[in-house]
Design an enzyme around this catalytic site. Structure first.
Site, PDB file in Angstrom:
ATOM      1  N   HIS A  46      -6.930 -15.054   4.453  1.00 30.96           N
ATOM      2  CA  HIS A  46      -7.019 -13.770   5.097  1.00 30.96           C
ATOM      3  C   HIS A  46      -5.866 -13.330   5.924  1.00 30.96           C
ATOM      4  O   HIS A  46      -5.944 -14.009   6.918  1.00 30.96           O
ATOM      5  CB  HIS A  46      -8.385 -13.548   5.448  1.00 30.96           C
ATOM      6  CG  HIS A  46      -9.540 -13.371   4.545  1.00 30.96           C
ATOM      7  ND1 HIS A  46      -9.288 -12.030   3.848  1.00 30.96           N
ATOM      8  CD2 HIS A  46     -10.538 -14.006   4.194  1.00 30.96           C
ATOM      9  CE1 HIS A  46     -10.393 -12.211   3.114  1.00 30.96           C
ATOM     10  NE2 HIS A  46     -11.218 -13.395   3.121  1.00 30.96           N
ATOM     11  N   ASP A  85      -4.450  -0.854   9.228  1.00 26.12           N
ATOM     12  CA  ASP A  85      -5.382  -0.349   8.465  1.00 26.12           C
ATOM     13  C   ASP A  85      -6.411   0.643   9.405  1.00 26.12           C
ATOM     14  O   ASP A  85      -6.764   1.693   9.080  1.00 26.12           O
ATOM     15  CB  ASP A  85      -6.246  -1.165   7.605  1.00 26.12           C
ATOM     16  CG  ASP A  85      -7.279  -2.417   8.489  1.00 26.12           C
ATOM     17  OD1 ASP A  85      -6.303  -2.738   9.429  1.00 26.12           O
ATOM     18  OD2 ASP A  85      -7.720  -3.176   7.666  1.00 26.12           O
ATOM     19  N   ARG A 102       0.693  -1.186   0.042  1.00 29.11           N
ATOM     20  CA  ARG A 102       0.080  -0.097   0.106  1.00 29.11           C
ATOM     21  C   ARG A 102       1.032   1.129  -0.001  1.00 29.11           C
ATOM     22  O   ARG A 102       0.415   2.164  -0.824  1.00 29.11           O
ATOM     23  CB  ARG A 102      -0.819   0.100   1.172  1.00 29.11           C
ATOM     24  CG  ARG A 102      -2.184  -0.879   1.079  1.00 29.11           C
ATOM     25  CD  ARG A 102      -2.848  -0.892   2.483  1.00 29.11           C
ATOM     26  NE  ARG A 102      -3.989  -2.042   2.413  1.00 29.11           N
ATOM     27  CZ  ARG A 102      -4.445  -2.596   3.312  1.00 29.11           C
ATOM     28  NH1 ARG A 102      -4.268  -2.043   4.497  1.00 29.11           N
ATOM     29  NH2 ARG A 102      -5.661  -3.211   3.334  1.00 29.11           N
ATOM     30  N   ASP A 110      -8.330  -4.203  -1.997  1.00 24.30           N
ATOM     31  CA  ASP A 110      -7.733  -5.489  -1.960  1.00 24.30           C
ATOM     32  C   ASP A 110      -8.036  -6.315  -2.904  1.00 24.30           C
ATOM     33  O   ASP A 110      -9.193  -6.462  -3.617  1.00 24.30           O
ATOM     34  CB  ASP A 110      -8.210  -6.139  -0.368  1.00 24.30           C
ATOM     35  CG  ASP A 110      -7.779  -5.574   0.823  1.00 24.30           C
ATOM     36  OD1 ASP A 110      -6.987  -4.762   0.720  1.00 24.30           O
ATOM     37  OD2 ASP A 110      -8.134  -5.949   2.051  1.00 24.30           O
ATOM     38  N   ARG A 135     -12.298 -15.406   1.628  1.00 24.35           N
ATOM     39  CA  ARG A 135     -11.745 -16.400   0.940  1.00 24.35           C
ATOM     40  C   ARG A 135     -11.901 -17.840   1.493  1.00 24.35           C
ATOM     41  O   ARG A 135     -12.216 -18.125   2.679  1.00 24.35           O
ATOM     42  CB  ARG A 135     -10.276 -16.182   0.982  1.00 24.35           C
ATOM     43  CG  ARG A 135      -9.654 -14.851   0.401  1.00 24.35           C
ATOM     44  CD  ARG A 135      -8.353 -14.606   0.272  1.00 24.35           C
ATOM     45  NE  ARG A 135      -7.713 -15.512  -0.548  1.00 24.35           N
ATOM     46  CZ  ARG A 135      -6.509 -15.384  -1.394  1.00 24.35           C
ATOM     47  NH1 ARG A 135      -6.022 -14.172  -1.333  1.00 24.35           N
ATOM     48  NH2 ARG A 135      -6.019 -16.393  -1.826  1.00 24.35           N
TER      49      ARG A 135
END
Length: 407
Positions: free
Chosen positions: A216, A183, A81, A97, A211
């Site tokens: 994850h 985040d 990022r 994402d 997922r």
């Protein structure tokens, strides 16, 4: 010939993202916003499953400018990022994402909202696909709000539209030392520094995809990482918000979402060594940030658990957890029904020594108890009424508790 600045840079950090990446990129191609208003910066973080090749194929066919960066694996989402942010040229940035996807009108709606309202952050409605998603902040569309007067503090993922000038002005980047919660730290800082936040609640802008391969990042890592995340967020809030009700309100988030689960049912299954370590990690957080103001905002059962953490009473905490039930505990009404105490374990137990105030329900929680009488008259209004009564008595020549003087 000069190239016009794009409205938004979509930053995609991708690691072992196949086959989810294909649908993610298709959602970018399907955006209703003019492709000339968008650029994509995609960072392949050392994938070995064809992610990099998929990104390069996308760059070759896309009508919007796409930059693909391939690098060695950084170990987390923050590095990619930050790399993407350093290359961004748009007025706004959006972090997407690689296993999630956008609604077709997402970028157009969010950019239009930011331009119309003049806000620095825009939240687009999120829906979960095979996983949960935050819900409490999507009640209605808000052109301008803030972190104190809405529930946006309960969605701190990075999937928001950020005005890039805000990020550059404050040198904001993702903390690469954190392995989880990076985040939350970034987004909370943006909320606190922003000149207004907007909420697009009437259209699903983002699909949070669950997922099935267990990759994850938020599902990985040990419990110590959760304490690191809580510490970083609490320290940020303390640094940017003066002590008082506003800080207490924001502290609810790390206390309830990050810290409290470590002292729930999982604590019963922990070894004695892990329990001791968790209490050790929690102690400096409780000493610095646990206040009466925060405690009053919690439900009684949550407050009781964190009180026992603060007091380092693991034996009582284990007792509370073993006796937890989904049914409402016995209630004790005092002061003619104006105070409701929820009699969770150890209420009134002199040997345990837990103050009754820990068990005192807030008006919101007490309203479900039969016999509760809520004093809804604000104190300032009660004082004003008493003052008016005194003035009226004085004008009629009435002494307090007496009768009017004879004419």
């Amino acid at each position: 010939m000069t190239v016009a600045q794009p409205d938004v840079t979509v930053i995609i950090g991708a690691y072992e993202a196949m086959p989810y990446l294909a649908e993610c990129l298709a959602s970018v191609e399907a955006q209703t916003i003019d492709p000339e208003r968008v650029e994509v910066v995609a960072v392949d973080d050392g994938s070995t499953d064809g992610t990099g090749r998929c990104l390069e194929e996308f760059a070759d066919r896309s009508p919007m400018p796409v930059t693909v960066i391939r690098q060695r694996n950084s170990g987390g989402p923050s590095g990619p990022r930050n790399v993407g942010l350093a290359r961004a040229g748009g007025r706004y940035v959006f972090f997407l994402d690689a296993d999630d996807r956008l609604g077709p009108e997402a970028l157009e709606r969010m950019v239009d909202m930011a331009d119309r309202a003049g806000t620095d952050v825009v939240l687009g409605r999120i829906e979960g696909v095979n996983r949960g998603a935050p819900k409490s902040m999507w009640g209605r569309t808000l052109e301008r709000t803030d972190v104190y007067s809405s529930n946006i503090k309960y969605t701190l993922s990075a999937q928001k539209l950020f005005r890039r000038a805000l990020l550059e002005r404050h040198g904001m980047r993702f903390d690469e030392s954190l392995w989880t919660g990076e985040d939350a730290l970034f987004t909370m800082e943006a909320y606190l520094r922003a000149d207004g936040v907007s909420v697009v609640a009437d259209y699903t802008c983002y699909y949070l995809v669950g997922r099935t391969d267990g990759k994850h990042v938020t599902k990985s890592g040990g419990y110590t990482l959760r304490f690191d995340s809580a510490r970083a967020l609490m320290d940020l809030i303390a640094a940017l918000v003066p002590a008082g009700p506003r800080r207490d309100l924001l502290m609810l988030r790390p206390f309830t979402i990050t810290l409290l689960p470590q002292f729930g049912p999982v604590f019963l299954r922990d070894t004695d060594e892990v329990r001791a370590r968790k209490l050790e990690l929690a102690q400096p957080l409780m000493e610095r940030h646990w206040t009466e103001g925060v405690a009053r905002l919690l439900k009684v059962e949550e407050r009781l658990r964190l009180h026992l953490v603060a007091e380092r009473r693991p034996e009582l905490l284990l007792g509370v957890l073993r006796l937890r039930t989904k049914e409402r505990p016995p209630t004790v009404l005092k002061r003619r029904g104006r105070h409701v105490y929820l009699a969770y374990p150890y209420y009134g137990d002199r040997e345990a020594g837990i103050p009754d105030s820990v068990y005192l329900a807030s008006p919101r929680e007490a309203r479900a108890v039969p016999g509760y009488r809520e004093d809804g008259t604000p104190a300032v209004l009660r004082r004003a009424v008493r003052r008016v009564r005194r003035l009226l008595r004085a004008s009629r020549g009435v002494k307090p508790g007496g009768k009017a003087a004879a004419a």
